[in-house]
Design an enzyme around this catalytic site. Structure first.
Site, short mmCIF file in Angstrom:
data_model
loop_
_atom_site.label_atom_id
_atom_site.label_comp_id
_atom_site.label_asym_id
_atom_site.label_seq_id
_atom_site.Cartn_x
_atom_site.Cartn_y
_atom_site.Cartn_z
N CYS A 31 0.78 -1.25 0.00
CA CYS A 31 0.00 0.00 0.00
C CYS A 31 0.80 1.28 0.00
O CYS A 31 0.64 2.12 -0.88
CB CYS A 31 -0.89 0.07 1.24
SG CYS A 31 -2.06 -1.24 1.37
N HIS A 79 -3.06 6.75 3.93
CA HIS A 79 -1.91 5.88 4.23
C HIS A 79 -0.57 6.47 3.79
O HIS A 79 0.37 5.73 3.45
CB HIS A 79 -2.09 4.48 3.64
CG HIS A 79 -1.54 3.42 4.56
ND1 HIS A 79 -1.65 2.08 4.33
CD2 HIS A 79 -0.85 3.53 5.73
CE1 HIS A 79 -1.07 1.40 5.29
NE2 HIS A 79 -0.57 2.26 6.16
#
Ligand SMILES: *[C@@H]1O[C@H](CO)[C@@H](O)[C@H](O)[C@H]1NC(C)=O
Ligand SMILES: *[C@@H]1O[C@H](CO)[C@@H](O)[C@H](O)[C@H]1NC(C)=O
Ligand SMILES: *[C@@H]1O[C@H](CO)[C@@H](O)[C@H](O)[C@H]1NC(C)=O
Ligand SMILES: *[C@@H]1O[C@H](CO)[C@@H](O)[C@H](O)[C@H]1NC(C)=O
Ligand SMILES: *[C@@H]1O[C@H](CO)[C@@H](O)[C@H](O)[C@H]1NC(C)=O
Length: 499
Positions: A77, A134
């Protein structure tokens, strides 16, 4: 640092379209753009690969658009999002680690790097982030509204509970925000529904009544929290869709979560159509990395999973849709593309040029014309500390990939294959492996045979290249779980301002 976007004086731009060998000048308005980024969706988790998956809306857009057959991302990610947001390979910005950004640490996307929404803003777009970030939040300056987005609605971290909207991999804490403050009213609602509604509101607010006259186009970065674990989906997706036919309970539940994303994309396109703007959008759809086997995802027939540099960890399900802008669609595009190409390509679609030392290439005209992207090399990743990396070199006569993987051997071997369809032969999930492996992707896209003994000259050429690239590697910064960790949760929600 001298970043500049050359933008046309107005957003009425001239693009060259090569049709039947004739170069034509065509005046077009810059497209509105939605980038749909799904979290941890496997290569095989779409109905055109595994027909048991329920993705009719994605299938329709892909069938009518341009399938991106060779779009690559990073294995995890944070690194993928960093590549998408900056157009730079993460090994050059210190973000190459497979250890994603942690909630308690002072990790941020380096503030001097110009971001995708900043480039789009330079071209006159309004910019909105919906979903998972994120890329750091320990200080306000690192959060989406300070990194180029006009608005943000979603979570700072990965792995949130899709109903409670709390972080699941540490001390909990509410992680759902509107711009810079927690948004408590969202609690208890399913994340995919929330992100869909927010996207629909942005479209209506920005574009209704405008019907094309509105001067400022819209860029929406919709990064679903789905289909990352925890695997959760309203039961209606599992009961009333094709998912109920899937025997494996993990895959059945996972299929439900994918079906919710598919319905979300369908609802958003319905809103666009209701506004009469179906011809004014470019819709880019991709996963951020390969699927995680443990949660029911499948990258079959590719080798490996999320977190590995094998094809299954990095080659993602993807397409781009927008008939007016891609007049040759539908077709499957086989040119090599990487996440770092997204900035220059979208800027190219909007009529601008990125003048920068970016790693990404502008493949916009190549996509319009269905010709080679011009990309001859991919750095899948290069992480010396994490002991994993891979590069690929492609030319007119060959297409080889070098994999360096010492890390996985700690678990007894390198990733093999999993997630086969019913009836397909089972293959080993873990296989013994040397530090360096060479694959001939022109004949072996599934990475079955290590051919390093057969092609020693190519092996040397690629290991030399790998060593050369290593010299450009920027070491991962030292991050620390800050002493004041608990107060990062203020009033029950995660906040910034502690680094
Ligand atoms: C934190 O963010 C604020 C607001 O953008 C900024 O003024 C300040 O300089 C930042 N502090 C650090 C340490 O980066
Ligand atoms: C899609 O729209 C339908 C009809 O309004 C609604 O019931 C459903 O919850 C929506 N789904 C998502 C994922 O937004
Ligand atoms: C696109 O290019 C591929 C070669 O990469 C070719 O096989 C295919 O027929 C082309 N499709 C169209 C519609 O141009
Ligand atoms: C193509 O690449 C291969 C292996 O990387 C190399 O051996 C070969 O010389 C290259 N061919 C050309 C025409 O550049
Ligand atoms: C994180 O904090 C530690 C301790 O204060 C510091 O040594 C380190 O340089 C910081 N890292 C970054 C990237 O700011």
């Amino acid at each position: 640092m001298g970043y500049r976007v050359i933008s046309p004086a107005s957003l009425l731009l001239t693009s060259l379209v090569l049709a039947h060998g004739v170069t034509q000048a065509m005046t077009q308005k810059a497209p509105n753009v939605i980038m749909f980024l799904v979290d941890d969706m496997g290569f095989n988790d779409v109905s055109w690969r595994d027909e048991r998956m329920h993705t009719p809306n994605l299938q329709r857009l892909r069938d009518d658009g341009v399938e991106l057959n060779q779009l690559y991302m990073l294995p995890k990610c944070t690194a993928s999002r960093a590549a998408i947001m900056t157009g730079r390979y993460p090994y050059k910005t210190g973000l190459q680690s497979n250890q994603v950004f942690r909630h308690c640490k002072n990790n941020t996307l380096p503030l001097h790097l110009k971001t995708l929404p900043q480039y789009m803003k330079d071209l006159g777009y309004s910019t909105h982030a919906v979903g998972k970030w994120h890329l750091g939040f320990c200080n306000l300056s690192a959060t989406p509204t300070h990194r180029g987005f006009d608005s943000f609605y979603g979570s700072y971290m990965g792995s949130i509970d899709n109903y409670k909207l709390e972080f699941t991999k540490g001390e909990g804490g509410y992680d759902f925000h509107f711009n810079e403050v927690p948004h408590w009213a969202s609690k208890g609602h399913y994340s995919t529904d929330l992100l869909t509604q927010r996207t629909q509101s942005i479209l209506k607010e920005e574009l209704s009544g405008g019907g094309g006259e509105k001067t400022s186009p819209v860029f929406i970065y919709l990064a679903y929290t789905a289909v990352h674990d925890p695997i959760q989906s309203p039961s209606r997706y599992i009961k009333h869709t094709k998912c109920s036919h899937i025997k494996d309970p993990y895959r059945r539940k996972y299929c439900g979560m994918v079906a919710a994303v598919d319905e979300s994309v369908g609802n958003i396109t319905s809103t666009i159509n209701a506004l009469g703007l179906e011809d004014e959008f470019l819709l880019l759809f991709a996963s951020d990395n390969g699927g995680a086997w443990a949660h029911g995802a499948s990258n079959w027939p590719l080798r490996g999973h999320k977190g590995t540099v094998f094809e299954g960890g990095t080659r993602v399900a993807a397409f781009i849709h927008g008939k007016k802008f891609l007049p040759r669609s539908p077709y499957a595009y086989n040119g090599l593309l990487h996440g770092v190409d997204i900035i220059p390509t979208l800027v190219g679609a909007a009529g601008g040029t990125v003048r920068d030392d970016m790693d990404g290439l502008n493949a916009w005209q190549q996509l319009q014309q269905n010709v080679s992207s011009g990309r001859t090399e991919i750095v899948y990743n290069l992480d010396t500390e994490g002991e994993m990396g891979a590069i690929r070199h492609m030319n007119a006569t060959s297409d080889f990939k070098l994999v360096y993987d010492k890390y996985e051997k700690l678990d007894g071997g390198c990733a093999g294959w999993q997630g086969e369809p019913p009836g397909a032969p089972k293959r080993p999930a873990i296989v013994p492996c040397p530090d360096y492996m060479l694959f001939d992707l022109s004949v072996d896209p599934q990475e079955n045979d290590d051919v390093s003994n057969k092609f020693p000259a190519v092996l040397k050429q690629l290991t030399d290249r790998y060593s050369q690239l290593k010299k450009e590697e920027v070491k991962k910064p030292y991050y620390q779980c800050m002493k004041m960790s608990k107060p990062h949760i203020t009033g029950g929600a995660w906040t910034h301002g502690w680094c």
